[in-house]
Enzyme design. Structure first.
Site, PDB file in Angstrom:
ATOM      1  N   GLU A  35       4.439   9.196   6.972  1.00 36.91           N
ATOM      2  CA  GLU A  35       4.250   8.000   7.009  1.00 36.91           C
ATOM      3  C   GLU A  35       3.210   7.494   8.051  1.00 36.91           C
ATOM      4  OE1 GLU A  35       7.244   5.002   8.616  1.00 36.91           O
ATOM      5  OE2 GLU A  35       7.101   3.746   6.641  1.00 36.91           O
ATOM      6  N   HIS A  37       1.258   6.078  10.884  1.00 39.19           N
ATOM      7  CA  HIS A  37       1.525   5.266  12.002  1.00 39.19           C
ATOM      8  C   HIS A  37       0.290   4.749  12.908  1.00 39.19           C
ATOM      9  CE1 HIS A  37       5.804   6.368  11.286  1.00 39.19           C
ATOM     10  NE2 HIS A  37       6.194   5.769  12.482  1.00 39.19           N
ATOM     11  N   ASP A  46       7.672   9.859  13.020  1.00 41.06           N
ATOM     12  CA  ASP A  46       9.206   9.820  12.893  1.00 41.06           C
ATOM     13  C   ASP A  46       9.642  11.050  12.905  1.00 41.06           C
ATOM     14  OD1 ASP A  46       8.576   7.060  12.495  1.00 41.06           O
ATOM     15  OD2 ASP A  46       8.940   7.200  10.315  1.00 41.06           O
ATOM     16  N   HIS A 121      13.215   7.092  10.813  1.00 42.27           N
ATOM     17  CA  HIS A 121      12.559   6.421   9.941  1.00 42.27           C
ATOM     18  C   HIS A 121      13.817   5.422   9.264  1.00 42.27           C
ATOM     19  CE1 HIS A 121      10.135   5.228   6.608  1.00 42.27           C
ATOM     20  NE2 HIS A 121      10.857   5.616   5.641  1.00 42.27           N
ATOM     21  N   GLU A 123      14.164   3.415   6.994  1.00 44.91           N
ATOM     22  CA  GLU A 123      14.668   3.178   5.566  1.00 44.91           C
ATOM     23  C   GLU A 123      15.395   4.520   5.078  1.00 44.91           C
ATOM     24  OE1 GLU A 123      11.803   2.895   7.180  1.00 44.91           O
ATOM     25  OE2 GLU A 123      11.175   1.029   6.555  1.00 44.91           O
ATOM     26  N   HIS A 176       6.913  -0.637  14.436  1.00 37.21           N
ATOM     27  CA  HIS A 176       6.184   0.529  13.822  1.00 37.21           C
ATOM     28  C   HIS A 176       4.844   0.953  14.682  1.00 37.21           C
ATOM     29  CE1 HIS A 176       5.582   3.287  10.774  1.00 37.21           C
ATOM     30  NE2 HIS A 176       4.037   2.719  10.647  1.00 37.21           N
ATOM     31  N   GLU A 181       7.527   3.820  19.837  1.00 36.58           N
ATOM     32  CA  GLU A 181       7.278   4.890  19.161  1.00 36.58           C
ATOM     33  C   GLU A 181       5.805   5.651  19.845  1.00 36.58           C
ATOM     34  OE1 GLU A 181       8.562   5.197  14.776  1.00 36.58           O
ATOM     35  OE2 GLU A 181       6.894   3.649  14.971  1.00 36.58           O
TER      36      GLU A 181
HETATM   37 ZN   LIG Z   1       7.936   5.384  12.695  1.00 38.17          ZN
END
Ligand SMILES: [Zn+2]
Length: 259
Positions: A35, A37, A46, A121, A123, A176, A181
Site C-alpha cells: 500500500e 505510504h 506495513d 495494516h 484493515e 498513515h 510509521e
Molecule cells: Zn501503514
C-alpha cells in the site's frame, strides 16, 4: 549439517528444524499490505513493520516467525488512499480471508498450537478474525492471538511522543505514513526511507464517516496523512521497544509456552 539455527524465521530453516520447534513455540504471522505510504516510504511499510516486530518478539519468546502474508485487504481511501495510488495492490475481502485461513490451517496441521497474528495494516483485522473463526467452526485446533501493534503501544509512550507536536495525536487513521510509521521505518530500515521526501500533509477533509464513491478531498494528495517531519529513529526505537515488551507479556500471559 544438522541442528538448530540461530534464526527465528521459517524461511531460513529446513523442515526437520521447523518440525522440532513448531509445537513448543509461539508462531508469529506478520500480516502486511502492499500500500502506498507517501512519497518517502516504500509500499511494503506495513509488512516491514509487522515482520520486524514479529522477529523481535520471537527472539524474546523463543518463537518462530512464519512467512508473512505480504498482501493485505483493500486499502481504504481515508486511511491509506484506497485505489487511487499506483503501487497499492489490493486483495478483496474474500480472497484475503481465504488466503489467511489456508495458511493458518496449514500451520496448525504442521503442529503449531499457539499462533500470534500481527497485522501491520488496520484493515486486515476483521478478515483475520473471520479466518480464525471459520477454522475453529470447522473443528480446527490451535489457539490464536490477533494483536494490532498500535493497540499494544502503551498510553504513556503514545502521550510522550505527541506532547510537543502541535495538534497532538490525530487518531490512527491519520497516522498513515505519519510520525510513528515513518519513525519505525527509520529505526528498522533507514535505507528504505527517502528522508528528502518527508513532508507534513493531511486530507483536506477527514469526516467521521465513510462515503463511497469517496470524494477526492477525503484523500491526502501526497499519500501522507499527518506530520511525518516530526519522525525520528529514536521515536521508532521507543515504539518498537514498548510494543515488543507488551506483546512479550501478552504471549507469556495467554499461552503455555516456555521461554
Ligand atoms: Zn501503514
Amino acid at each position: 549439517m544438522s541442528g538448530q539455527s540461530n534464526s527465528v524465521q521459517f524461511e531460513e530453516m529446513a523442515w526437520p528444524e521447523i518440525k522440532n520447534r513448531i509445537g513448543s513455540s509461539a508462531v508469529f504471522v506478520p500480516a502486511g499490505s502492499i500500500e502506498q505510504h507517501g512519497p518517502h516510504l516504500p509500499v511494503s511499510t506495513d509488512l516491514v513493520i509487522a515482520e520486524e516486530l514479529s522477529i523481535e518478539v520471537a527472539r524474546h519468546t523463543d518463537g518462530l516467525v512464519a512467512p508473512p502474508l505480504n498482501y493485505g485487504y483493500r486499502s481504504q481511501p481515508q486511511s491509506g488512499g484506497g485505489q487511487s495510488f499506483t503501487g497499492t495492490i489490493n486483495l478483496r475481502g474474500e480472497t484475503y480471508q481465504n488466503l489467511a485461513k489456508d495458511v493458518l490451517s496449514e500451520l496448525v496441521a504442521d503442529g503449531a498450537e499457539h499462533i500470534v497474528i500481527i497485522p501491520g495494516h488496520g484493515e486486515n483485522e476483521f478478515f483475520l478474525r473471520e479466518a480464525v473463526d471459520l477454522h475453529l467452526d470447522e473443528g480446527g485446533e490451535g489457539t490464536f492471538m490477533i494483536a494490532n501493534w498500535w493497540d499494544l503501544l502503551s498510553e504513556p509512550t503514545l502521550e510522550s511522543i505527541y506532547q510537543d507536536i502541535p495538534g497532538g495525536f490525530p487518531g490512527w487513521n491519520a497516522e498513515h505514513a505519519g510520525i510513528i510509521e515513518t519513525s519505525l521505518m527509520q529505526h528498522f530500515s533507514p535505507e528504505m526511507v527517502d528522508n528528502g521526501e518527508i513532508i507534513d500533509d493531511e486530507a483536506p477533509r477527514a469526516p467521521p464517516y465513510v462515503l463511497k464513491p469517496t470524494p477526492s478531498d477525503f484523500i491526502a494528495d501526497s499519500g501522507t496523512y499527518y506530520k511525518a517531519t516530526f519522525a525520528t529513529p529514536e521515536i521508532g526505537r521507543r515504539v518498537s521497544e514498548d510494543v515488543v515488551d507488551q506483546l512479550t507479556d501478552a504471549v507469556r500471559t495467554e499461552f503455555d509456552v516456555n521461554f
